[in-house]
Structures are given as structure tokens and as C-alpha cells.
Design a protein around this motif. Sequence first.
Motif: not given
Ligand code: GLU
Length: 316
Positions: A27, A29, A199, A213, A217
Motif C-alpha cells: 500500500a 503512498s 487504512v 509492512r 508503522l
Molecule cells: N502508505 C503507507 C506508506 O507508504 C503504508 C501503509 C501501510 O502499509 O499500512 O508508508
Amino acid sequence: MSVVTLTSAGAAQAAPASPFPYHGRFAPSPTGPLHFGSLIAALGSFLCARQANGEWLLRIEDIDPPREVAGSADAILHALERHGLEWDGSVLYQSGRSDAYDAALERLRDDGWLYECSCTRSEIASHGRRGPYGIIYPGTCRTGARSSRRPRSLRVRTHEHLIHFDDLLQGLQQQRLQETSGDFIVRRADGLYAYQLAVVVDDDEQNITDVVRGADLLDSTPRQIHLQQLLSLRNPRYLHLPIAANSRGEKLSKQTHAPALEQRTPSENLWRALTFLDQKPPPDLLHATPRETLTWAIEAWNVKHVPHRGIIRLED
Ligand code: GLU
């Protein structure tokens, strides 16, 4: 750039056998091109999904236009293809998901979990306590926003209960949100939806069973679980991979000027990412095609070998 000595502590837990199909995702950005740090998250989540015979879905998290770089969503898709990281189904773009986010906000509001907040950053900084991950929102607007003039953000209430989850690599994680973030923003004062809200709504929409990920996070996850509980959304398993840092110890990102991946050497990039994840790819794969490298990696992938660390420094 080469990987500095890696150490790992303790044994990883294997994902429990599940009768349900595996749905993983990547996912990104679209704030810049794919760099080595994002390749690690893409590759790790891809290998977990493919080894489990699961689906690997792609979502472009384009909900923050001021931070986006024009053309980078397409550049990311192109870079994934160059590296043989083929996703299943169509790409989900968060920019088209406002109705779903509004519905989630509506539900939180109806259930009494939402309130408007007119605090500025500097007010929060001067009244809030410092917690382990930054300033804890002091709850100033919990009983009503004070300023009628300022644009208002929306915050979700937190509670005193311990939120815990067993990260499949980093082990047991727990937080009491009132002691770590306090009530947190789900829609910003500029009207944009917060990452934490989008999310969880989209992981549920895409039936994600496993979130793999970067460990940057890890501390967001309890906030996401809190929202999943309030919105009755599914709670996926989590696995947070170590993130790559530059020689100054800063996470590779657009802000730290991480270079874009060299598109002419996809196999070498994959080989370096596999080495970073301590999968010990044989040297002859440096000259293989991405497909050959990934075929080897899907077979050989062993999450127990991935270092149990939040951050690993690379040498420039
Ligand atoms: N969009 C987020 C990023 O590029 C990652 C989000 C996720 O994996 O939950 O850091």
C-alpha cells in the motif's frame, strides 16, 4: 550500498495455519518513486502471500495531495512490474474512496466516538505530555471545541483498555492509547482523511488477512486495531519488517532523499533486498531474471530468518 552486519534475537513465530485464503497487500503512498526501503516492504509482503498461495493486492494511498508527487503512482506500478512483482486484481486508489471513509466517520459519530477539535499544533505541544511516540493529545476538546473560527479536525476517542497484538515477527505489542497517542485525528482540519482511518477501511474492503509492512508503522497498529474494533472491521494478522535506514540512521524515504531504484538492475535490487531480509540468495541469482529470482525466493522464503529489528542501517 551494502547491508551492515545483521543480528537477530530469538525465534520468529510462524503464521498459524489458516483455513482461510491469504490476502496480502502492498500500500504505497505516491510521494516519490519506489526506493530500496519500499522495495523491501513490497517484496516481503509479496513473498509471504505467494508462499501461502495467497493473493497479493495493491493499493495506492493517494489521500494526501499536498504530499504527492505527480506521476509517482504510475512510476511505482511500473517499477513493481520491472521487478516481476505482479499483483492480483485491479489497483485500489484511495482517492476514489471518500464515500467509504465518510460512512466510517458517520458510524463513529453516531456511536459517540467522534468529536471536533480546534486545537493548533502549538497548543497541543504546550499542553500535551510527551509520550513514547510524540506528544499525547491532552483531550482539550473532548467536551466541546473551544474556538468557533478555526477549521476543525475530527478526533476519535480512545479508552484506557490495553490494546495488544502478536506481531508475527516483532512479538507481543501492547499500548494503552491514552498513554501513547491520546484521542487521535481521523479527519484533518484541511478536510483530508487521516491515514489511520483510510487504512483500516480499505484493509477490510480488500479482505486483507495479513498486513506485512515496515516497522515504522508498528506503533500505529494499536490505533488501527482500535478503529477496527469500533467499526466492527476484520482484524488482520500483522508482521512488521525491519526498515532500511541510511548511514545517519534515518529511514529511507523521500524526505531523507532516498534514491529511486535503478530500473536497469531489477535482479540486483531484488538480490540486495533478499540479503537485507537475511534470506541468503545464492550469488548466481544476481544475474538471473527477476522471475527466476522470485521463483527461488518464493520457495526459499523463511520469515524466521528475517532480523527481528525495527531498523537496519545500510552503508552508503
Ligand atoms: N502508505 C503507507 C506508506 O507508504 C503504508 C501503509 C501501510 O502499509 O499500512 O508508508
